[in-house]
Design an enzyme around this catalytic site. Structure first.
Site, PDB file in Angstrom:
ATOM      1  N   ASP A 377      14.196  69.138 -42.875  1.00  0.00           N
ATOM      2  CA  ASP A 377      13.332  67.981 -42.685  1.00  0.00           C
ATOM      3  C   ASP A 377      12.115  68.161 -43.591  1.00  0.00           C
ATOM      4  OD1 ASP A 377      12.223  65.671 -41.508  1.00  0.00           O
ATOM      5  OD2 ASP A 377      11.047  66.906 -40.150  1.00  0.00           O
ATOM      6  N   THR A 379       8.596  66.319 -43.030  1.00  0.00           N
ATOM      7  CA  THR A 379       7.329  66.297 -42.298  1.00  0.00           C
ATOM      8  C   THR A 379       7.309  67.375 -41.218  1.00  0.00           C
ATOM      9  OG1 THR A 379       7.210  63.921 -42.661  1.00  0.00           O
ATOM     10  CG2 THR A 379       5.763  64.857 -40.969  1.00  0.00           C
ATOM     11  N   LYS A 559       0.710  47.590 -36.863  1.00  0.00           N
ATOM     12  CA  LYS A 559       0.775  48.587 -37.937  1.00  0.00           C
ATOM     13  C   LYS A 559       2.177  49.170 -37.961  1.00  0.00           C
ATOM     14  CE  LYS A 559      -0.660  52.746 -35.416  1.00  0.00           C
ATOM     15  NZ  LYS A 559      -1.639  53.819 -35.299  1.00  0.00           N
ATOM     16  N   ARG A 590       1.537  59.483 -46.944  1.00  0.00           N
ATOM     17  CA  ARG A 590       2.250  58.713 -45.919  1.00  0.00           C
ATOM     18  C   ARG A 590       1.520  57.394 -45.719  1.00  0.00           C
ATOM     19  NH1 ARG A 590       5.360  61.881 -42.297  1.00  0.00           N
ATOM     20  NH2 ARG A 590       4.688  60.621 -40.538  1.00  0.00           N
ATOM     21  N   GLY A 671      12.911  60.847 -42.955  1.00  0.00           N
ATOM     22  CA  GLY A 671      12.816  59.433 -42.611  1.00  0.00           C
ATOM     23  C   GLY A 671      11.777  58.704 -43.425  1.00  0.00           C
ATOM     24  N   ASN A 788      13.545  64.360 -33.547  1.00  0.00           N
ATOM     25  CA  ASN A 788      14.514  63.643 -34.372  1.00  0.00           C
ATOM     26  C   ASN A 788      15.380  64.580 -35.206  1.00  0.00           C
ATOM     27  OD1 ASN A 788      12.246  64.386 -35.887  1.00  0.00           O
ATOM     28  ND2 ASN A 788      12.660  62.832 -37.420  1.00  0.00           N
ATOM     29  N   ASP A 789      15.076  65.874 -35.194  1.00  0.00           N
ATOM     30  CA  ASP A 789      15.870  66.845 -35.949  1.00  0.00           C
ATOM     31  C   ASP A 789      16.869  67.589 -35.074  1.00  0.00           C
ATOM     32  OD1 ASP A 789      14.379  66.322 -38.321  1.00  0.00           O
ATOM     33  OD2 ASP A 789      12.782  67.607 -37.563  1.00  0.00           O
TER      34      ASP A 789
END
EC number: 7.6.2.1
Length: 1141
Positions: A377, A379, A559, A590, A671, A788-789
Site C-alpha cells: 500500500d 498511504t 468535500k 493528496r 486508492g 482496506n489492506d
C-alpha cells in the site's frame, strides 16, 4: 424433528428472520401474542484445542506419544492462555438496571434487552444502543482503539426521546421496542429503529452506527451512559470478527510432503522386496521348515495370502522409522521458538512509537526467505500518514502555506508580474496591498476565502476534548493561540490537517454543542445548527454536512475526491481548479475538492423527508440512502481544492532498491488518484526517472482494453533494453482481469515496476490472487497498514501489517507486524534467509539420518533369512530420534548463522541464492538421500567385514554376537550423523558445543548404564554387558574411528572441491567475511571477469605457496553474473579495485 437435527448439525440456523425485536428492559407485551426469542448469553469463547499429528505406522508407542505430548502441551498452553483471557472478560463486573435500581452482576450474565450503565473510561461489555448520557443532548465520546486501533474520539448520539432519561426513575418509565438486523461482523454497519410509546402514541426513530456502542470500545470524556444490549456474547460485532484465517502453508511444508511421499514409496518398496525375497528363500524346504523351527499344524494350514499380507505388514513395521515422525514436532518447535528472535531483534524496534515486531503466525518464518513479489500500500505504508497542509486553490487562485502564511502563486490585479502575495489570516486580506483594488472586489475576495475555510471547518467529523475548550476566550482570535490551545481528534489525518490549517488562517472550529457546530471567525463566535451528516463511503468518495447558518440559510458543504465532486458542479472555477488539482497530484500531494449548495425552504423540506424515510427503512436502507445522497449532492458550486502532504517514511527508497536488487518485484497498490500515485512512486524510487512508464488507464470497454494491452506488449517487445513501468487504474484493471488475464500478466511480467491506482480493497486481493495462480506460482508478500489492506494481506502467501496511524486491523490480521516499511529488508534478507537455510537443512538432515538408521536394518534381513529379526535393541529404536540425535539439529535450526547478518543486509543479491526453494530442490534432496544410503552401507558392511568372519576381537578369544554387531553399527551411526551435523554448523556457540558433543557423551553414558545393570522391569536382558564388551575391544574402537572418518572424508572432499570449483555466491561472501584481512582471495570481489574454475584453483595454489598477484582482478561482478540476468533495474555496476577486497 428433521429440522431440529439439521439445526443441531449447523445446516439450518434456527433464526431465519432478517431482523430481531428487542423489548427494552425486557418489558414484554401482556397480550400473550409475543413468543420470546432465544438470544445467546454474553460469554466470549475463543478457546480451541486441536492436535494435528502425522499418521504413520510405528513400532513403539513412545515416539508417537512424544509427538502428541509436545504438540498437546504447546497448543494446550495457548488454549489455557485464551481461557484465562476469556474468564477475565466474562467475569468483569457490570451494573444493570433492574426494577428501578442498579444491580451489580457479571458480564456473562447480561441479556439482550438489559439496560446497562457504563461509567467513564470503562469498556462496553456488549453491543449497546445508546439511550442517554450525562449530557442534555444524549451524546458521548468513545474510542475504538481495541477494535480498529483508531485513538481519536468518536461521537455517538441517542435519540431525542430517550436522551432526556438521565435518571433511574425516568428509565424505569421507558416503554420502547428496538427492531434491528441480525448480528453481522461489519463494525461500521448497523440498521434498526426504535419504537417509543409515549402517551399512547408510537414514535419511530431510526438507529444507525452513530447510536451503537460496540463491545470492546471505551467511554471517554463522558461521566456515564445508559444503553440497552442488542447483541451479546458471540453475537457481538467484536466476537464475529474472530475469524479464523485461511490456512497458509509454506513452500517448505509442501516440499516436506513431497519428500515424505517419496520415502513412503521407498518404505513400501523395501517391504515388498523383503516379503518377496523371504518367500523366494523359503521355496527350498530346508529353509521353509528347518529342523530347529518346526511349524504347527495351524501354521501349515493357514492361508498363503493372509500369511503374505502379514509378513508384508511386519516388514512395514520393521522399516517404518525411515519415515521421520519426530520431524514434525521438531519443525513445530523450531518455528515456535525461532519466532521469538524476530520480536527480540532491536533492529526491528521503533523507539519513537515504542513498538517492536510481532509474530502472529510462526508457521511462515521460512517463507520470508522465498518472496518473489511484494505488494505494498502507499498511504501509511510507504508514507508516514502524517498530513500537513501545503497548498490550496480558492476560486481558481492557487496558494501555498509558507511559515504559517498563505502565498498566492498567481498574478493578482495589482501584481501583474506574478510576485507572491501573503496573508496569514482572513483579516489580513483587507490590508494586503496585493488585493487592494476596489471595495467591491475586496469584499468579494474575503467572502470567497471565508466561505472556503468555513466549509473546511464545518464539513468533517473532527472532535475536541471537552477539557481543552474551557480556556478559550471571546476576544479577537489569534492564529497562534488556536494551534497551542486546541487539540483535534479525527478518524482521518487529512481532516485533522485541514481543520488545523483553517484555524491558523482565522476560522477556528470550537466544537459541537448539542445540535450546533461552533466556529470562531476573527474572534467572533458563530453557531451553525447541524441538520444532517451525509457520511463518507467508498462508492461516493465524498462526505457532506447540511447546516443552518446564523442568518437562517440552509447550506450543504461537500468535500471529496475531484472525480466525485467536479462532475456534480455547475458553478465555480471548475477548469482552473482541475488544473491545480493535477499540479498538486504531480507533486505527490493528496487532494480534496470543496463545494457547497444553498437550499430553499421547500428544497430542504423535501430533502429532510426523503432522508427520514431512507434512514428508518429496515429493508434496502443502504440503497435508498445512496439514492437520496445522490439527489442531494448535485448542482454544486465549486469553492476550491486542498492539498496536503504525506511524507515518505525513512529509508523507503533504499528499501525498495534493496528489494529490487534481491530479485523481488515491487508492486504498489493504492486508492489514490493516478497523478499522486505516480509522483510518490517516483519519489520513493519505485519508478526511476529514466524508466519508460506505460499507462493502462481510463479504458471504457473490453475491446479498447485488449487493444491497449496488445500495443503495450508490442512496445515492450520492440524496446526490450529500456526499463518499463506500468500504471493501471482500477477501472481498467477490472476490464483486464475479466477477459484478458494472460495478456495483462504478460505485460506485467515484462515490467520492472507496476503501479495500480484507484484500487478498491477487493481489487487488491484479486491482483495478488492472479499472481499467485500464474504458471510460475511465485511467493507473494503484501504490506499494508489500514483496514482496506486486510483483504490483500490475507490473500498473499505472507501478510505484513504496518503498525501505523490507520488503526491496528492490518496488524491484527497479518502474519507479521512491524512498525516501519524499512524494517522489511531486515525481516526478509536476514531473518527470512536464516530461517529458510535452517529449516531446509533440518528437513534434509532428518531424512538423511533416518535413511542411515533403517537401511542397515534392511541389509540385515539378507543375513537372517528375512525373519524380521531386528538389528537394534528396542530401546535404541525408541530413543534414536528422541534423545540421541534430536538436540544438535534443533539447536542448529535455532542459532545457525552461516553468514554474518550485516553481510546479508548489505548484499541483498545473496537473497537470490535461496529463492525458488533451491535448498530443497530435488537435486539437493537426492544428494542427501544418496549420502544417507552410502553412509548406511559403510556402517553395515564395515562392521560386517570386521566381525562377520568368525573373527575374535576380545582378549579372551570370545566372539561378538548379533546384539554386539547391531550395537557397533548403531554406535558408528550415532557418532557419524552427529559429527555430520557439526560439519554443517558454521556459527558455534557454547550451546552448540554442549548439545553436539554432549549427545555423543550421553549415548555412551546411557548405554553403559543400560547394558551394565540387570533392570528388573525389563522382560528381556539382551543388551546386558554388550556395550561394555564392545568398548573393551581395541579393534572395535579402531573400527568405529575408521568408519566415521571414511563416511565423512568423502563428504568433506566434495565440499572442498565444490567451494573451489563451483562456489555459490553465499560461499564467496563467506570467504570474504572469513578472510577480510587478505587482499587477494576467492570472494565476491576477487573473481575476475570471465575467469574459469580452473583458473580459480590455480590462483588458490598460488596463494598457498605465497605467489599472489592481484593485478588481474578487474571488477566485483562479471557481466554474466547470474545475479542480474533477469533484472533490468540494475543499470550500472562500478568496478572495484582488488586492493580494497
Amino acid at each position: 424433528m428433521w429440522r431440529w437435527v439439521r439445526q443441531q448439525l449447523g445446516f439450518d440456523p434456527p433464526h431465519q428472520s432478517d431482523t430481531r425485536t428487542i423489548y427494552i428492559a425486557n418489558r414484554f407485551p401482556l397480550n400473550g401474542l409475543y413468543t420470546p426469542q432465544k438470544f445467546i448469553d454474553n460469554r466470549i469463547i475463543s478457546s480451541k484445542l486441536m492436535i494435528d499429528t502425522p499418521t504413520s505406522p510405528i513400532t513403539s508407542g513412545l515416539p508417537l506419544f512424544f509427538v502428541i505430548t509436545v504438540t498437546a502441551i504447546k497448543q494446550g498452553y495457548e488454549d489455557w492462555l485464551r481461557h484465562i483471557s476469556d474468564n477475565e472478560v466474562n467475569a468483569a463486573p457490570v451494573y444493570v438496571v433492574r426494577s428501578g435500581g442498579l444491580v451489580k452482576t457479571r458480564s456473562r450474565n447480561i441479556r439482550v434487552g438489559d439496560i446497562v450503565r457504563v461509567a467513564k473510561d470503562e469498556v462496553f461489555p456488549a453491543d449497546l444502543v445508546l439511550l442517554s448520557s450525562d449530557r442534555l443532548d444524549g451524546s458521548c465520546h468513545i474510542t475504538t482503539a481495541s477494535l480498529d486501533g483508531e485513538t481519536n474520539l468518536k461521537t455517538h448520539v441517542a435519540v431525542p426521546e430517550t436522551a432526556v432519561l438521565q435518571t433511574l426513575a425516568n428509565l424505569d418509565t421507558l416503554i420502547a421496542v428496538i427492531e434491528c438486523q441480525q448480528p453481522e461482523a461489519d463494525l461500521y454497519r448497523f440498521m434498526g429503529r426504535m419504537i417509543i410509546t409515549q402517551q399512547m402514541e408510537e414514535i419511530v426513530r431510526p438507529l444507525g452506527p452513530e447510536s451503537l456502542l460496540l463491545r470492546g470500545a471505551r467511554l471517554k470524556n463522558t461521566k456515564e451512559i445508559f444503553g440497552v444490549a442488542v447483541y451479546t456474547g458471540m453475537e457481538t460485532k467484536m466476537a464475529l470478527n474472530y475469524k479464523s484465517k485461511s490456512q497458509k502453508r509454506s513452500a517448505v511444508e509442501k516440499s516436506m510432503n513431497t519428500f515424505l511421499i517419496i520415502y513412503l514409496i521407498i518404505l513400501i518398496s523395501e517391504a515388498i522386496i523383503s516379503t518377496i525375497l523371504k518367500y523366494t528363500w523359503q521355496a527350498e524346504e530346508k529353509w521353509d521348515e528347518p529342523w530347529y523351527n518346526q511349524k504347527t499344524e495351524h501354521q501349515r494350514n493357514s492361508s498363503k495370502i493372509l500369511k503374505f499380507i502379514s509378513d508384508f505388514l511386519a516388514f512395514l513395521v520393521l522399516y517404518n522409522f525411515i519415515i521421520p515422525i519426530s520431524l514434525y514436532v521438531t519443525v513445530e518447535m523450531q518455528k515456535f521458538l525461532g519466532s521469538f528472535f524476530i520480536g527480540w531483534d532491536l533492529d526491528l524496534y521503533h523507539e519513537e512509537s515504542d513498538q517492536k515486531a510481532h509474530v502472529n503466525t510462526s508457521d511462515l518464518n521460512e517463507e520470508l526467505g522465498q518472496v518473489e513479489y511484494v505488494f505494498t500500500d502507499k498511504t501509511g505504508t510507504l508514507t508516514e500518514n502524517e498530513m500537513q497542509f501545503r497548498e490550496c486553490s480558492i476560486n481558481g487562485v492557487k496558494y501555498q502555506e509558507i511559515n504559517g502564511r498563505l502565498v498566492s502563486e498567481g498574478p493578482t490585479p495589482d501584481s501583474s508580474d506574478g510576485n507572491l502575495s501573503y496573508f496569514s489570516s482572513i483579516s489580513h486580506l483587507a490590508t494586503s496591498s496585493s488585493f487592494r483594488t476596489s471595495p467591491e472586489n475586496e469584499t468579494e475576495l474575503i467572502k470567497e476565502h471565508d466561505l472556503f475555510f468555513k466549509a473546511v471547518s464545518l464539513c468533517h467529523t473532527v472532535q475536541i476534548s471537552s477539557v481543552q475548550i474551557d480556556g478559550i476566550g471571546d476576544g479577537p482570535w489569534q492564529s497562534n493561540f488556536a494551534s497551542s490551545q486546541l487539540e483535534y481528534y479525527a478518524s482521518s489525518p487529512d481532516e485533522k490537517a485541514l481543520v488545523e490549517a483553517a484555524a491558523r488562517f482565522g476560522i477556528v472550529f470550537i466544537g459541537n454543542s448539542e445540535e450546533t457546530m461552533e466556529v470562531k471567525t476573527l474572534g467572533k463566535l458563530e453557531r451553525y445548527k447541524l441538520l444532517h451528516i451525509l457520511e463518507f463511503d467508498s462508492d461516493r468518495r465524498r462526505m457532506s454536512v447540511i447546516v443552518q447558518a446564523p442568518s437562517g440559510e440552509k447550506l450543504l458543504f461537500v468535500k471529496g475526491a475531484e472525480s466525485s465532486i467536479l462532475p456534480q458542479c455547475i458553478g465555480g472555477e471548475i477548469e482552473k481548479t482541475r488544473i491545480h488539482v493535477d499540479e498538486f497530484a504531480l507533486k505527490g500531494l493528496r487532494t480534496l475538492c470543496i463545494a457547497y449548495r444553498q437550499f430553499t425552504s421547500k428544497e430542504y423540506e423535501e430533502i429532510d423527508r426523503r432522508l427520514f424515510e431512507a434512514r428508518t427503512a429496515l429493508q434496502q436502507r443502504e440503497e435508498k440512502l445512496a439514492d437520496v445522497f445522490q439527489f442531494i449532492e448535485k448542482d454544486l458550486i465549486l469553492l476550491g481544492a486542498t492539498a496536503v502532504e504525506d511524507k515518505l517514511q525513512d529509508k523507503v527508497r533504499e528499501t525498495i532498491e534493496a528489494l529490487r536488487m534481491a530479485g523481488i518485484k515491487v508492486w504498489v497498490l493504492t486508492g489514490d488518484k493516478h497523478e499522486t500515485a505516480v509522483s510518490v512512486s517516483l519519489s520513493c524510487g519505485h519508478f526511476h526517472r529514466t524508466m519508460n512508464i506505460l499507462e493502462l488507464i481510463n479504458q471504457k470497454s473490453d475491446s479498447d482494453c485488449a487493444e491497449k494491452l496488445r500495443q503495450l506488449a508490442r512496445r515492450i517487445t520492440e524496446d526490450h533494453v529500456i526499463q518499463h513501468g506500468l500504471v493501471v487504474d482500477g477501472t481498467s484493471l477490472s476490464l483486464a482481469l475479466r477477459e484478458h488475464e494472460k495478456l495483462f500478466m504478460e505485460v506485467c511480467r515484462n515490467c520492472s515496476a507496476v503501479l495500480c491506482c484507484r484500487m478498491a480493497p477487493l481489487q487488491k486481493a484479486k491482483v495478488i490472487r492472479l499472481i499467485k495462480i500464474s504458471p510460475e506460482k511465485p511467493i507473494t508478500l503484501a504490506v499494508g497498514d489500514g483496514a482496506n489492506d486486510v483483504s490483500m494481506i490475507q490473500e498473499a502467501h505472507v501478510g505484513i501489517g504496518i503498525m501505523g496511524k490507520e488503526g491496528r486491523q492490518a496488524a491484527r490480521n497479518s502474519d507479521y507486524a512491524i512498525a516501519r516499511f524499512k524494517f522489511l529488508s531486515k525481516l526478509l534478507f536476514v531473518h527470512g534467509h536464516f530461517y529458510y537455510i535452517r529449516i531446509a537443512t533440518l528437513v534434509q538432515y532428518f531424512f538423511y539420518k533416518n535413511v542411515c538408521f533403517i537401511t542397515p536394518q534392511f541389509l540385515y534381513q539378507f543375513y537372517c533369512l528375512f525373519s524380521q529379526q531386528t538389528l537394534y535393541d528396542s530401546v535404541y529404536l525408541t530413543l534414536y530420534n528422541i534423545c540421541f540425535t534430536s538436540l544438535p539439529i534443533l539447536i542448529y535450526s535455532l542459532l545457525e548463522q552461516h553468514i554474518d547478518p550485516h553481510v546479508l543486509q548489505n548484499k541483498p543479491t545473496l537473497y537470490r541464492d535461496i529463492s525458488k526453494n533451491r535448498q530443497l530442490s530435488m537435486k539437493t534432496f537426492l544428494y542427501w538421500t544418496i549420502l544417507g544410503f552410502s553412509h548406511a552401507f559403510i556402517f553395515f558392511f564395515g562392521s560386517y567385514f570386521l566381525i562377520g568372519k568368525d573373527t575374535s576381537l576380545l582378549g579372551n578369544g570370545q566372539m561378538f554376537g548379533n546384539w554386539t554387531f547391531g550395537t557397533l553399527v548403531f554406535t558408528v551411526m550415532v557418532i557419524t550423523v552427529t559429527v555430520k551435523m557439526a560439519l554443517e554448523t558454521r556459527f558455534w556457540t557454547w550451546i552448540n558445543h554442549l548439545v553436539t558433543w554432549g549427545s555423543i557423551l550421553f549415548y555412551f553414558i546411557f548405554s553403559l548404564f543400560y547394558g551394565g545393570i540387570l533392570w528388573p522391569f525389563l522382560g528381556s536382558q539382551n543388551m546386558y554387558f554388550v556395550f561394555i564388551e564392545l568398548l573393551s575391544s581395541g579393534s572395535a574402537w579402531f573400527a568405529i574411528i575408521l568408519m566415521v572418518v571414511t563416511c565423512l572424508f568423502l563428504d568433506i572432499v566434495k565440499k572442498v572441491f565444490d567451494r573451489q570449483l563451483h562456489p555459490t555466491n553465499i560461499e564467496k561472501a563467506q570467504l570474504t567475511e572469513a578472510n577480510s584481512s587478505i587482499k587477494c582471495l576467492d570472494s565476491m570481489c576477487c573473481f575476475s571477469e570471465g575467469e574459469t574454475a580452473c583458473a580459480s584453483v590455480g590462483r588458490m595454489l598460488e596463494r598457498v605457496i605465497g605467489r599472489c598477484s592481484p593485478t588481474h582482478v578487474s571488477r566485483s561482478w562479471s557481466a554474466s553474473d547470474p545475479f542480474y540476468t533477469n533484472d533490468r533495474s540494475i543499470l550500472t555496476l562500478s568496478t572495484m579495485d582488488s586492493s580494497t577486497c
